[in-house]
Design a protein around this motif. Structure first.
Motif, mmCIF file in Angstrom:
data_model
loop_
_atom_site.group_PDB
_atom_site.id
_atom_site.type_symbol
_atom_site.label_atom_id
_atom_site.label_comp_id
_atom_site.label_asym_id
_atom_site.label_seq_id
_atom_site.Cartn_x
_atom_site.Cartn_y
_atom_site.Cartn_z
ATOM 1 N N PHE A 181 0.861 -1.180 0.000
ATOM 2 C CA PHE A 181 0.000 0.000 0.000
ATOM 3 C C PHE A 181 0.901 1.234 0.000
ATOM 4 O O PHE A 181 1.553 1.548 0.999
ATOM 5 N N THR A 182 0.937 1.922 -1.130
ATOM 6 C CA THR A 182 1.850 3.042 -1.310
ATOM 7 C C THR A 182 1.085 4.353 -1.378
ATOM 8 O O THR A 182 0.101 4.467 -2.115
ATOM 9 N N VAL A 183 1.525 5.325 -0.614
ATOM 10 C CA VAL A 183 0.973 6.669 -0.746
ATOM 11 C C VAL A 183 2.017 7.539 -1.437
ATOM 12 O O VAL A 183 3.224 7.391 -1.226
ATOM 13 N N ASN A 184 1.550 8.422 -2.287
ATOM 14 C CA ASN A 184 2.436 9.275 -3.071
ATOM 15 C C ASN A 184 2.294 10.721 -2.636
ATOM 16 O O ASN A 184 1.183 11.217 -2.417
ATOM 17 N N GLY A 185 3.429 11.397 -2.542
ATOM 18 C CA GLY A 185 3.428 12.795 -2.146
ATOM 19 C C GLY A 185 4.853 13.307 -2.085
ATOM 20 O O GLY A 185 5.785 12.681 -2.598
ATOM 21 N N PHE A 186 5.038 14.441 -1.450
ATOM 22 C CA PHE A 186 6.362 15.039 -1.333
ATOM 23 C C PHE A 186 7.050 14.555 -0.056
ATOM 24 O O PHE A 186 6.412 14.350 0.977
ATOM 25 N N TRP A 187 8.367 14.422 -0.166
ATOM 26 C CA TRP A 187 9.178 13.973 0.962
ATOM 27 C C TRP A 187 10.236 15.025 1.276
ATOM 28 O O TRP A 187 10.774 15.656 0.375
ATOM 29 N N TYR A 188 10.495 15.174 2.556
ATOM 30 C CA TYR A 188 11.479 16.171 2.958
ATOM 31 C C TYR A 188 12.120 15.770 4.290
ATOM 32 O O TYR A 188 11.652 14.850 4.970
ATOM 33 N N SER A 189 13.176 16.475 4.651
ATOM 34 C CA SER A 189 13.864 16.250 5.910
ATOM 35 C C SER A 189 13.262 17.175 6.964
ATOM 36 O O SER A 189 13.329 18.402 6.826
ATOM 37 N N GLN A 190 12.708 16.590 8.013
ATOM 38 C CA GLN A 190 12.161 17.417 9.097
ATOM 39 C C GLN A 190 13.268 18.228 9.764
ATOM 40 O O GLN A 190 13.045 19.373 10.183
ATOM 41 N N PHE A 381 6.956 -7.757 6.603
ATOM 42 C CA PHE A 381 7.250 -6.884 5.467
ATOM 43 C C PHE A 381 7.384 -5.433 5.924
ATOM 44 O O PHE A 381 8.342 -4.737 5.568
ATOM 45 N N THR A 382 6.440 -4.965 6.728
ATOM 46 C CA THR A 382 6.475 -3.569 7.167
ATOM 47 C C THR A 382 7.654 -3.308 8.091
ATOM 48 O O THR A 382 8.310 -2.262 7.998
ATOM 49 N N GLU A 383 7.962 -4.241 8.965
ATOM 50 C CA GLU A 383 9.090 -4.056 9.879
ATOM 51 C C GLU A 383 10.414 -3.963 9.119
ATOM 52 O O GLU A 383 11.283 -3.156 9.468
ATOM 53 N N THR A 384 10.566 -4.766 8.078
ATOM 54 C CA THR A 384 11.844 -4.806 7.359
ATOM 55 C C THR A 384 11.959 -3.768 6.256
ATOM 56 O O THR A 384 13.074 -3.393 5.869
ATOM 57 N N THR A 385 10.831 -3.272 5.734
ATOM 58 C CA THR A 385 10.879 -2.318 4.622
ATOM 59 C C THR A 385 10.326 -0.944 4.980
ATOM 60 O O THR A 385 10.492 0.010 4.218
ATOM 61 N N HIS A 386 9.651 -0.838 6.127
ATOM 62 C CA HIS A 386 8.979 0.406 6.538
ATOM 63 C C HIS A 386 7.934 0.847 5.508
ATOM 64 O O HIS A 386 7.711 2.039 5.301
ATOM 65 N N ALA A 387 7.321 -0.132 4.888
ATOM 66 C CA ALA A 387 6.235 0.125 3.940
ATOM 67 C C ALA A 387 5.021 -0.682 4.361
ATOM 68 O O ALA A 387 5.142 -1.787 4.897
ATOM 69 N N LEU A 388 3.837 -0.122 4.116
ATOM 70 C CA LEU A 388 2.606 -0.785 4.502
ATOM 71 C C LEU A 388 2.182 -1.817 3.463
ATOM 72 O O LEU A 388 2.479 -1.675 2.274
ATOM 73 N N THR A 389 1.467 -2.832 3.904
ATOM 74 C CA THR A 389 0.857 -3.789 2.988
ATOM 75 C C THR A 389 -0.639 -3.476 2.905
ATOM 76 O O THR A 389 -1.145 -2.586 3.589
ATOM 77 N N ILE A 390 -1.344 -4.237 2.083
ATOM 78 C CA ILE A 390 -2.789 -4.028 1.939
ATOM 79 C C ILE A 390 -3.577 -4.746 3.027
ATOM 80 O O ILE A 390 -4.805 -4.699 3.034
ATOM 81 N N LYS A 392 -5.202 -5.019 6.459
ATOM 82 C CA LYS A 392 -5.694 -4.063 7.448
ATOM 83 C C LYS A 392 -5.107 -4.333 8.834
ATOM 84 O O LYS A 392 -5.150 -5.462 9.322
ATOM 85 N N GLY A 393 -4.553 -3.284 9.436
ATOM 86 C CA GLY A 393 -4.124 -3.365 10.829
ATOM 87 C C GLY A 393 -3.057 -4.385 11.121
ATOM 88 O O GLY A 393 -2.942 -4.847 12.263
ATOM 89 N N ALA A 394 -2.259 -4.740 10.137
ATOM 90 C CA ALA A 394 -1.260 -5.790 10.347
ATOM 91 C C ALA A 394 -0.229 -5.401 11.400
ATOM 92 O O ALA A 394 0.278 -6.257 12.128
ATOM 93 N N THR A 395 0.066 -4.102 11.507
ATOM 94 C CA THR A 395 1.080 -3.654 12.473
ATOM 95 C C THR A 395 0.539 -2.613 13.441
ATOM 96 O O THR A 395 1.306 -2.016 14.201
ATOM 97 N N GLY A 396 -0.763 -2.363 13.404
ATOM 98 C CA GLY A 396 -1.324 -1.338 14.270
ATOM 99 C C GLY A 396 -0.747 0.022 13.932
ATOM 100 O O GLY A 396 -0.593 0.372 12.763
ATOM 101 N N ASP A 397 -0.385 0.799 14.949
ATOM 102 C CA ASP A 397 0.234 2.102 14.706
ATOM 103 C C ASP A 397 1.732 2.078 14.965
ATOM 104 O O ASP A 397 2.359 3.117 15.177
ATOM 105 N N ASN A 398 2.318 0.907 14.940
ATOM 106 C CA ASN A 398 3.759 0.759 15.175
ATOM 107 C C ASN A 398 4.540 1.292 13.983
ATOM 108 O O ASN A 398 4.397 0.808 12.866
ATOM 109 N N ASP A 399 5.378 2.307 14.209
ATOM 110 C CA ASP A 399 6.179 2.856 13.108
ATOM 111 C C ASP A 399 7.595 2.290 13.086
ATOM 112 O O ASP A 399 8.423 2.714 12.276
ATOM 113 N N PHE A 400 7.892 1.355 13.980
ATOM 114 C CA PHE A 400 9.189 0.684 14.033
ATOM 115 C C PHE A 400 10.356 1.677 14.055
ATOM 116 O O PHE A 400 11.416 1.431 13.488
#
Length: 474
Positions: A181-190, A381-390, A392-400
């Motif tokens: 599950f990919t979202v597209n937008g702008f990326w920047y350094s906080q 997948f999300t833990e190792t790539t920091h990308a979401l899958t399709i 639902k709720g596979a990792t909750g709100d864990n951003d690793f």
């Protein structure tokens, strides 16, 4: 000129100088190739159906898995293969991680010997429209209706995020499984933004004002990969159009409607993107960079903003400096009173897995996908790539521990159901090719917005009028 996506005909293959090259003939497939609705499954390896083996796979049948080894690597698939082996220890699994899917697998399709499951992704993927139109794929309705690995009382389909199968649904039939599950937008350094006191804008005027400040600070506002991925910058164009005019603007383009590319929201969006070029807001030399070089320049601080999907963190993790704190910003709308809210997102389910209709272990291919959709596999997948899958709720709100993933989770929550996507690029290969070249011309300032839209409308009209091309509708 025939604009039909290339065919897999044996005659065209024999005429080719190299077996790995796609044929350009519009002739039909080998007569021996089974269609997605035919009896291919009856010819594949078969075992006994049970509650834990819903497809009745032969538990000792070999499984041939081919995965695109790109930004997500292929290690996650090896993890999933271990899960498959744990359940079916007698099955020998063949794993191939490759980058040129089209080049390496086209001969196998022609020979009637495709793998059992394929991650059909990357720049060298095979157009889904081609595979579907020529009956090369098995339909996945039974996979979606099968019990999930985690809960036998819940179907696989009910575990998936809404609308994620849209991109692989053709005439109401699910012909592939988009996994990421990919979202597209702008990326920047906080960190960079905090240093200069910049904040993410809520309107397009705010973004151009920010770009002016960035340029004044001696940094290029934007970078893009002109040689390989200028179409990354088509996503914000469509986001602007959708947020201004609604999703029907996108549907009209997907459906090849007359004058769809001339709609006022599309014109305004194209002019906004062209304005970035005319204002000198792109990193000098972006036209000659590939996407990796452009992304590298961005994480090195030569440009402040980069537009891409949420895969970008994983692609650049090896060289992103410590303390960069990568975060996501949704495309700001043209006006505050558009059809969609500022929080709406261009979201697409990608990394598309397919099961060939001619697969020797077709049932095993579907079972592999069912296992991939378990929470254990999706969480890994999300833990190792920091990308979401399709899932639902596979990792909750864990951003690793990832600022990028954390910002995506917040954006997805804020967007709610306001997600949109376009499909014509996977449906019509020639239209996608034209788009890529014309976006490159637009970003380089070789053409203006009006010329861009005129060329795209003309190409869409040609395809719409060509009876040899299979059409798809939303």
């Amino acid at each position: 000129m025939n604009t039909q996506p290339p065919s897999f005909s044996r005659r065209s293959l024999l005429r080719a100088t190299a077996v790995a090259a796609f044929a350009v003939s519009g002739s039909s497939l080998l007569a021996a190739c089974a269609s997605a609705d035919g009896d291919a499954e009856s010819g594949s390896a078969k075992g006994k159906v049970s509650a834990t083996n819903p497809f009745g796979i032969d538990e000792s049948a070999a499984l041939d898995v081919v995965v695109f080894k790109g930004g997500y690597s292929d290690e996650y698939a090896k993890f999933d293969e271990k899960l498959y082996s744990k359940k079916y220890p007698k099955a020998k699994i063949s794993h191939s991680g490759i980058t040129e899917i089209q080049t390496e697998l086209q001969p196998r399709f022609v020979a009637g010997d495709p793998p059992d499951v394929i991650d059909n992704s990357g720049a060298k993927k095979i157009a889904m429209g081609t595979l579907v139109a020529e009956g090369q794929l098995a339909e996945l309705a039974d996979l979606l209706k099968s019990p999930s690995v985690d809960d036998p009382d819940t179907t696989v389909e009910d575990t998936l995020l809404p609308s994620t199968l849209d991109v692989t649904t053709f005439d109401g039939k699910a012909m592939g499984l988009p996994y990421v599950f990919t979202v597209n937008g702008f990326w920047y350094s906080q960190t960079l933004f905090d240093k200069h006191g910049w904040t993410w804008p809520t309107t397009w005027d705010g973004l151009t004002e920010l770009a002016a400040k960035i340029k004044k600070a001696g940094i290029a506002p934007f970078a893009y990969g002109g040689t390989t991925a200028p179409d990354y910058f088509f996503s914000p164009l469509m986001a602007l159009a959708a947020k201004q005019g609604g999703v029907d603007v996108i549907k009209a383009i997907d459906n090849l409607e007359a004058k769809a590319w001339q709609a006022e929201p599309v014109k305004a969006a194209a002019e906004a993107i062209a304005g970035l070029a005319s204002s000198g807001y792109f990193l000098k030399g972006s036209e000659g960079l590939d996407h990796t070089q452009a992304q590298t320049a961005w994480v090195q601080g030569k440009a402040a903003l980069y537009h891409a999907g949420s895969y970008v963190e994983n692609e650049m993790k090896a060289i992103t400096p410590d303390g960069f704190d990568m975060v996501f910003g949704p495309v700001p709308p043209l006006t505050a009173d558009g059809a969609l809210p500022q929080s709406a997102l261009h979201a697409v389910a990608g990394e598309i897995f397919v099961v060939p209709a001619k697969a020797k272990n077709l049932r095993g291919g579907k079972e592999f996908l069912r296992i991939m959709l378990s929470k254990e596999a999706a969480s890994n997948f999300t833990e190792t790539t920091h990308a979401l899958t399709i899932v639902k709720g596979a990792t909750g709100d864990n951003d690793f521990g990832s600022t990028a993933l954390g910002s995506v989770l917040k954006a997805v929550t804020a967007a709610g159901d306001d997600l949109f996507n376009y499909r014509f690029m996977s449906w019509y290969a020639d239209l996608a090719t034209t788009l890529k070249s014309e976006v490159a011309n637009l970003l380089a300032g070789r053409i203006d917005a009006a010329e861009f839209l005129t060329t795209m409308q003309a190409k869409a009209d040609d395809i719409a009028a060509d009876p040899s091309i299979t059409k798809f509708k939303i």
